[in-house]
Design a protein around this motif. Sequence first.
Motif, PDB file in Angstrom:
ATOM      1  N   MET A   1       0.845  -1.185   0.000  1.00 46.18           N
ATOM      2  CA  MET A   1       0.000   0.000   0.000  1.00 46.18           C
ATOM      3  C   MET A   1       0.886   1.243   0.000  1.00 46.18           C
ATOM      4  N   ASP A   2       0.311   2.311  -0.459  1.00 47.03           N
ATOM      5  CA  ASP A   2       1.032   3.582  -0.499  1.00 47.03           C
ATOM      6  C   ASP A   2       0.516   4.439   0.646  1.00 47.03           C
ATOM      7  N   GLY A   3       1.409   4.840   1.524  1.00 44.66           N
ATOM      8  CA  GLY A   3       1.023   5.580   2.718  1.00 44.66           C
ATOM      9  C   GLY A   3       0.694   7.028   2.511  1.00 44.66           C
ATOM     10  N   HIS A   4       0.915   7.555   1.296  1.00 44.80           N
ATOM     11  CA  HIS A   4       0.587   8.968   1.092  1.00 44.80           C
ATOM     12  C   HIS A   4      -0.387   9.181  -0.063  1.00 44.80           C
ATOM     13  N   THR A   5      -1.071   8.100  -0.475  1.00 50.06           N
ATOM     14  CA  THR A   5      -2.148   8.244  -1.455  1.00 50.06           C
ATOM     15  C   THR A   5      -3.364   7.465  -0.968  1.00 50.06           C
ATOM     16  N   LEU A   6      -4.509   7.836  -1.477  1.00 48.42           N
ATOM     17  CA  LEU A   6      -5.772   7.170  -1.162  1.00 48.42           C
ATOM     18  C   LEU A   6      -6.536   7.102  -2.473  1.00 48.42           C
ATOM     19  N   ALA A   7      -6.852   5.901  -2.909  1.00 51.05           N
ATOM     20  CA  ALA A   7      -7.511   5.688  -4.201  1.00 51.05           C
ATOM     21  C   ALA A   7      -6.707   6.322  -5.337  1.00 51.05           C
ATOM     22  N   GLY A   8      -5.371   6.245  -5.211  1.00 48.95           N
ATOM     23  CA  GLY A   8      -4.497   6.755  -6.258  1.00 48.95           C
ATOM     24  C   GLY A   8      -4.259   8.247  -6.245  1.00 48.95           C
ATOM     25  N   GLU A   9      -4.895   8.954  -5.347  1.00 50.53           N
ATOM     26  CA  GLU A   9      -4.745  10.403  -5.243  1.00 50.53           C
ATOM     27  C   GLU A   9      -3.950  10.754  -3.994  1.00 50.53           C
ATOM     28  N   PRO A  10      -3.161  11.840  -4.046  1.00 44.24           N
ATOM     29  CA  PRO A  10      -2.450  12.267  -2.834  1.00 44.24           C
ATOM     30  C   PRO A  10      -3.438  12.545  -1.693  1.00 44.24           C
ATOM     31  N   VAL A  11      -3.082  12.107  -0.498  1.00 47.28           N
ATOM     32  CA  VAL A  11      -3.971  12.297   0.638  1.00 47.28           C
ATOM     33  C   VAL A  11      -3.949  13.750   1.113  1.00 47.28           C
ATOM     34  N   THR A  12      -5.061  14.162   1.653  1.00 47.61           N
ATOM     35  CA  THR A  12      -5.150  15.436   2.360  1.00 47.61           C
ATOM     36  C   THR A  12      -5.740  15.143   3.727  1.00 47.61           C
ATOM     37  N   GLU A  13      -5.489  16.016   4.659  1.00 45.19           N
ATOM     38  CA  GLU A  13      -6.054  15.824   5.991  1.00 45.19           C
ATOM     39  C   GLU A  13      -7.572  15.737   5.920  1.00 45.19           C
ATOM     40  N   GLU A  14      -8.174  16.559   5.110  1.00 41.59           N
ATOM     41  CA  GLU A  14      -9.629  16.578   5.011  1.00 41.59           C
ATOM     42  C   GLU A  14     -10.178  15.240   4.514  1.00 41.59           C
ATOM     43  N   THR A  15      -9.566  14.677   3.474  1.00 41.32           N
ATOM     44  CA  THR A  15     -10.070  13.402   2.953  1.00 41.32           C
ATOM     45  C   THR A  15      -9.842  12.267   3.946  1.00 41.32           C
ATOM     46  N   VAL A  70       9.448   6.514   9.625  1.00 40.25           N
ATOM     47  CA  VAL A  70       8.030   6.333   9.937  1.00 40.25           C
ATOM     48  C   VAL A  70       7.250   6.110   8.645  1.00 40.25           C
ATOM     49  N   ALA A  71       7.533   6.913   7.632  1.00 38.11           N
ATOM     50  CA  ALA A  71       6.873   6.764   6.333  1.00 38.11           C
ATOM     51  C   ALA A  71       7.164   5.394   5.733  1.00 38.11           C
ATOM     52  N   GLN A  72       8.400   4.935   5.850  1.00 41.70           N
ATOM     53  CA  GLN A  72       8.775   3.627   5.316  1.00 41.70           C
ATOM     54  C   GLN A  72       7.959   2.520   5.983  1.00 41.70           C
ATOM     55  N   VAL A  73       7.792   2.591   7.300  1.00 39.05           N
ATOM     56  CA  VAL A  73       7.001   1.597   8.008  1.00 39.05           C
ATOM     57  C   VAL A  73       5.547   1.654   7.536  1.00 39.05           C
TER      58      VAL A  73
END
Length: 90
Positions: A1-15, A70-73
Amino acid sequence: MDGHTLAGEPVTEETLLAGGYRKYHGEAIDVYYNKEICIHSGNCVRGNSAVFEVGRRPWIMPDNGEAPQVAQVIHTCPSGALKFITKEQS
């Protein structure tokens, strides 16, 4: 899994917050956790028990590790229950 994307999009705090994630604030990185999708693989705890310790409250302490580690984990989380936003991303 990618820790900085959600459904292929960059994550935001709001989402993340709207998606049921809880925020754990750190100086260099914020960690987000969604208990509803966690499969308890234990990768986080085995990856860095100083940051992720289930017997402690709060159980995630981002400042107990270096942000890149932390990001790597978080990238090893198979369910996507863990996400992160580094302060440079904000």
